[in-house]
Scaffold this motif. Structure first.
Motif, PDB file in Angstrom:
ATOM      1  N   PRO A   1      30.950  62.902  62.870  1.00 13.71           N
ATOM      2  CA  PRO A   1      31.539  63.168  61.556  1.00 13.71           C
ATOM      3  C   PRO A   1      30.821  62.372  60.470  1.00 13.71           C
ATOM      4  CG  PRO A   1      32.900  61.628  62.773  1.00 13.71           C
ATOM      5  CD  PRO A   1      31.812  62.058  63.706  1.00 13.71           C
ATOM      6  N   PRO A   2      30.706  62.925  59.272  1.00 16.68           N
ATOM      7  CA  PRO A   2      30.109  62.147  58.170  1.00 16.68           C
ATOM      8  C   PRO A   2      31.039  61.005  57.772  1.00 16.68           C
ATOM      9  CG  PRO A   2      30.993  64.228  57.368  1.00 16.68           C
ATOM     10  CD  PRO A   2      31.097  64.285  58.851  1.00 16.68           C
ATOM     11  N   VAL A   3      30.466  59.819  57.666  1.00 13.61           N
ATOM     12  CA  VAL A   3      31.257  58.635  57.322  1.00 13.61           C
ATOM     13  C   VAL A   3      31.313  58.515  55.807  1.00 13.61           C
ATOM     14  CG1 VAL A   3      31.499  56.147  57.621  1.00 13.61           C
ATOM     15  CG2 VAL A   3      30.485  57.526  59.449  1.00 13.61           C
ATOM     16  N   PRO A   4      32.506  58.429  55.200  1.00 11.35           N
ATOM     17  CA  PRO A   4      32.596  58.256  53.741  1.00 11.35           C
ATOM     18  C   PRO A   4      31.855  57.007  53.273  1.00 11.35           C
ATOM     19  CG  PRO A   4      34.738  58.828  54.661  1.00 11.35           C
ATOM     20  CD  PRO A   4      33.835  58.566  55.818  1.00 11.35           C
ATOM     21  N   ASP A   5      31.331  57.070  52.058  1.00  5.52           N
ATOM     22  CA  ASP A   5      30.518  55.971  51.533  1.00  5.52           C
ATOM     23  C   ASP A   5      31.295  54.660  51.500  1.00  5.52           C
ATOM     24  OD1 ASP A   5      28.396  57.663  51.202  1.00  5.52           O
ATOM     25  OD2 ASP A   5      28.828  58.111  49.081  1.00  5.52           O
ATOM     26  N   SER A   6      32.566  54.706  51.065  1.00  6.37           N
ATOM     27  CA  SER A   6      33.345  53.465  50.976  1.00  6.37           C
ATOM     28  C   SER A   6      33.568  52.856  52.355  1.00  6.37           C
ATOM     29  CB  SER A   6      34.692  53.733  50.303  1.00  6.37           C
ATOM     30  OG  SER A   6      35.442  54.700  51.033  1.00  6.37           O
ATOM     31  N   VAL A   7      33.757  53.704  53.371  1.00  4.02           N
ATOM     32  CA  VAL A   7      33.944  53.196  54.732  1.00  4.02           C
ATOM     33  C   VAL A   7      32.632  52.648  55.263  1.00  4.02           C
ATOM     34  CG1 VAL A   7      34.641  53.802  57.079  1.00  4.02           C
ATOM     35  CG2 VAL A   7      35.808  54.835  55.128  1.00  4.02           C
ATOM     36  N   ARG A   8      31.516  53.331  54.960  1.00  9.98           N
ATOM     37  CA  ARG A   8      30.218  52.845  55.416  1.00  9.98           C
ATOM     38  C   ARG A   8      29.904  51.479  54.810  1.00  9.98           C
ATOM     39  NH1 ARG A   8      27.480  56.566  53.568  1.00  9.98           N
ATOM     40  NH2 ARG A   8      27.413  57.963  55.390  1.00  9.98           N
ATOM     41  N   GLN A   9      30.192  51.304  53.534  1.00  9.48           N
ATOM     42  CA  GLN A   9      29.948  50.011  52.890  1.00  9.48           C
ATOM     43  C   GLN A   9      30.800  48.927  53.521  1.00  9.48           C
ATOM     44  OE1 GLN A   9      30.622  50.575  48.715  1.00  9.48           O
ATOM     45  NE2 GLN A   9      28.906  52.004  48.466  1.00  9.48           N
ATOM     46  N   CYS A  10      32.057  49.265  53.797  1.00  6.44           N
ATOM     47  CA  CYS A  10      32.946  48.283  54.418  1.00  6.44           C
ATOM     48  C   CYS A  10      32.471  47.923  55.819  1.00  6.44           C
ATOM     49  CB  CYS A  10      34.379  48.828  54.464  1.00  6.44           C
ATOM     50  SG  CYS A  10      35.596  47.655  55.079  1.00  6.44           S
ATOM     51  N   MET A  11      32.043  48.914  56.589  1.00  5.68           N
ATOM     52  CA  MET A  11      31.540  48.653  57.932  1.00  5.68           C
ATOM     53  C   MET A  11      30.269  47.821  57.896  1.00  5.68           C
ATOM     54  SD  MET A  11      32.250  52.486  59.429  1.00  5.68           S
ATOM     55  CE  MET A  11      31.306  52.283  60.920  1.00  5.68           C
ATOM     56  N   SER A  12      29.404  48.077  56.924  1.00  2.00           N
ATOM     57  CA  SER A  12      28.173  47.291  56.808  1.00  2.00           C
ATOM     58  C   SER A  12      28.477  45.864  56.402  1.00  2.00           C
ATOM     59  CB  SER A  12      27.236  47.934  55.778  1.00  2.00           C
ATOM     60  OG  SER A  12      26.906  49.256  56.156  1.00  2.00           O
ATOM     61  N   ALA A  13      29.454  45.692  55.518  1.00  6.68           N
ATOM     62  CA  ALA A  13      29.793  44.336  55.074  1.00  6.68           C
ATOM     63  C   ALA A  13      30.403  43.530  56.190  1.00  6.68           C
ATOM     64  CB  ALA A  13      30.764  44.408  53.886  1.00  6.68           C
ATOM     65  N   SER A  14      31.161  44.174  57.068  1.00  6.93           N
ATOM     66  CA  SER A  14      31.830  43.430  58.130  1.00  6.93           C
ATOM     67  C   SER A  14      30.881  42.988  59.221  1.00  6.93           C
ATOM     68  CB  SER A  14      32.941  44.278  58.762  1.00  6.93           C
ATOM     69  OG  SER A  14      32.376  45.404  59.420  1.00  6.93           O
ATOM     70  N   CYS A  15      29.702  43.653  59.337  1.00  6.09           N
ATOM     71  CA  CYS A  15      28.782  43.285  60.410  1.00  6.09           C
ATOM     72  C   CYS A  15      27.448  42.811  59.868  1.00  6.09           C
ATOM     73  CB  CYS A  15      28.561  44.467  61.351  1.00  6.09           C
ATOM     74  SG  CYS A  15      27.705  45.853  60.562  1.00  6.09           S
TER      75      CYS A  15
END
Length: 543
Positions: A321-335
């Motif tokens: 599934p395409p990951v929403p931009d806000s979720v992708r940013q949050c996932m990148s920030a957490s790791c």
């Protein structure tokens, strides 16, 4: 069992290795069995979602802080944010897993589709009547408990296995019964046995606390030998224990488990009572849900081939599934950075303290000195002997390892004179003056107003009970040490104080070390120089 990181989402279930968690930021715990809590301890510091019973056990037994535990009601749907701004959300529904106290299944619904994670569960047809599953939703991914997914393993239902245990106990009416269990689970079986044979079931205090929380019948006790049936750890069931128990009373042991266990003693009986779904039950469950794909929870036992004929419409492997931009940013920030590196970086940003660092504030120093003096006085004065006054000690300070050299301050500060020792070892916070006396020194003369035996004291600078210039010790001070407005004002010498400052510079260092005791810098210096003048005039002086 190592848990699951759901791909293309920030969701982790029964997975507690932050080093390998990658972008996960929403952590879920299905139940409290040890194989599902590997890596989870009291140091956990992320939000964690679970059922209310699991939340109690998590804090009670693993000491996880309540600050991080989020208890979600079973049978209800909960909306959780997937990013930091709440733009993207998901719905999670908890359903009873029929496995052990507090165990649940998670149904996740969001941009990723619909995902059902069963955790460990024992299927019953009533599960399909759950509101979250009864509306005919399409399950895109089913994470399935495949512990007993083996066509060659034929397991009875729990009701049938419980009846086998009842019959076994009836065949031994004069025997004590030891039931070998894990730390959590099969409490309903114990309740049934207690009611069937009208006896107390003896539990450990820890397990008794749990059954009281569950609201089961009042048939449990922690009193040894109060009942005929006792629940023990499954590891306690062994030949040596059977010999010990049978010396006291005739005893049989029962292991209710679906695992292959070799009975090493004739009085140890293995009954296939399992809290995991049998193969036939798994087939019925998957056939009713018809998910797009089935993924095993126990990875060492592949099971996809058993359910190919029960999958629903759609590709067997749905596209990512395409990951929403806000979720992708949050996932990148957490790791983006390991937590240890972030802590180290934060520590390095802290300003370093320069100059003399005091080991304790005033009140701690006073309490430390008072406690040490009282202990010393007790050791020196046996009972019945007259008390001695404790010696006075200097305020303890810690010297900087590499002090900066003294230099002329650009704003006209008076530089250090004589030895570097006093300046390096004696310094006080802005607005405070440190008064020190040596251990063997005589008490102050009456005119100073100091009480004998009073010990070291802190006196605020600029107080109304003494001259404004008193307490300014010459010495080194770190270049970065802060200055208060009052101290800056005191640095501008008034005409009447300029002569006194010169007298300080002309006073020998050993005069302060030997003759000075507590307060009255200025009076002592004045007395010293008056004595010098009298000596020069031929009058008796300091001697």
């Amino acid at each position: 069992m190592n848990g699951v990181l759901i791909p293309h989402t920030p969701i982790a279930v029964d997975f507690w290795s932050l080093r390998r968690a990658g972008p996960a930021r929403l952590f879920f715990l299905s139940h409290m069995h040890s194989d599902h809590t590997v890596g989870l301890s009291s140091t956990w510091a992320r939000p964690l979602y679970c059922s209310p019973v699991t939340a109690f056990l998590l804090h009670r037994h693993l000491q996880v802080s309540k600050r991080w535990i989020r208890a979600l009601e079973v049978g209800e749907s909960h909306v959780l944010p997937l990013d930091e701004i709440g733009r993207e959300t998901m719905t999670v529904t908890l359903m009873d897993a029929n496995h052990c106290p507090g165990s649940v299944m998670f149904l996740f619904e969001g941009y990723f589709g619909t995902i059902l994670y069963t955790g460990d569960f024992r299927y019953t047809p009533s599960m399909l009547r759950e509101p979250a599953l009864s509306v005919g939703k399409q399950i895109h991914t089913l994470y399935l408990d495949n512990t007993n997914c083996n066509p060659a393993l034929d397991l009875p239902s729990r009701q049938e296995a419980a009846q086998q245990i009842v019959e076994l106990i009836r065949e031994h009416p004069q025997h004590d019964i030891k039931i070998g269990l894990y730390s959590l689970g099969k409490e309903a079986l114990l309740e049934r046995l207690a009611l069937e044979f009208q006896t107390w079931v003896v539990l450990s205090p820890r397990r008794l606390e749990l059954v009281q929380l569950l609201g089961l019948a009042d048939v449990f006790t922690a009193e040894e030998k109060a009942g005929r049936i006792q629940a023990v750890s499954h590891t306690d069931i062994c030949p040596s224990a059977m010999l010990r128990w049978n010396r006291a009373r005739p005893t049989i042991a029962i292991l209710p488990t679906s695992r292959k266990v070799h009975s090493s003693h004739p009085d140890i009986h293995v009954v296939p009572y399992s809290d995991h779904s049998s193969y036939s039950e798994l087939r019925a469950f998957v056939r009713a849900l018809r998910p797009c794909q089935v993924l095993p929870i126990v990875r060492r036992q592949p099971c996809r081939a058993y359910f190919q004929d029960s999958l629903g419409p759609g590709p067997p492997a749905p596209p990512a599934p395409p990951v929403p931009d806000s979720v992708r940013q949050c996932m990148s920030a957490s790791c983006g950075q390991p937590s240890a590196l972030r802590l180290l970086e934060r520590k390095l940003r802290r300003p370093r303290t320069q100059g003399v660092v005091f080991e304790s504030p005033e009140d701690k120093a006073d309490r430390w000195l008072a406690g040490r003096d009282s202990k010393k006085a007790k050791s020196q004065n046996p009972p019945g002997s007259p008390e001695r006054q404790p010696p006075l000690h200097p305020v303890r300070t810690r010297k900087q390892l590499f002090p900066e050299p003294c230099s002329q301050e650009p704003d006209g500060a008076v530089p250090s004179s004589g030895s570097q020792e006093v300046g390096a070892e004696l310094a006080a916070p802005v607005g405070l003056s440190v008064h020190v006396r040596s251990p063997g020194e005589e008490s102050l003369p009456p005119e100073t107003g100091e009480e004998p035996g009073a010990g070291p004291r802190w006196v605020p600078r600029g107080g109304s009970d003494r001259p404004a210039a008193s307490g300014n010790l010459p010495g080194c001070r770190g270049r970065d040490s802060p200055r208060s407005p009052s101290s800056e004002a005191a640095r501008l010498p008034a005409p009447e104080l300029s002569g006194l400052a010169l007298k300080y510079l002309l006073t020998p260092l050993n005069f302060f070390q030997v003759r000075f005791s507590a307060r009255g810098f200025d009076q002592q210096v004045e007395k010293y120089h008056k004595s010098l003048l009298r000596c020069r005039a031929g009058e008796p002086g300091l001697g």
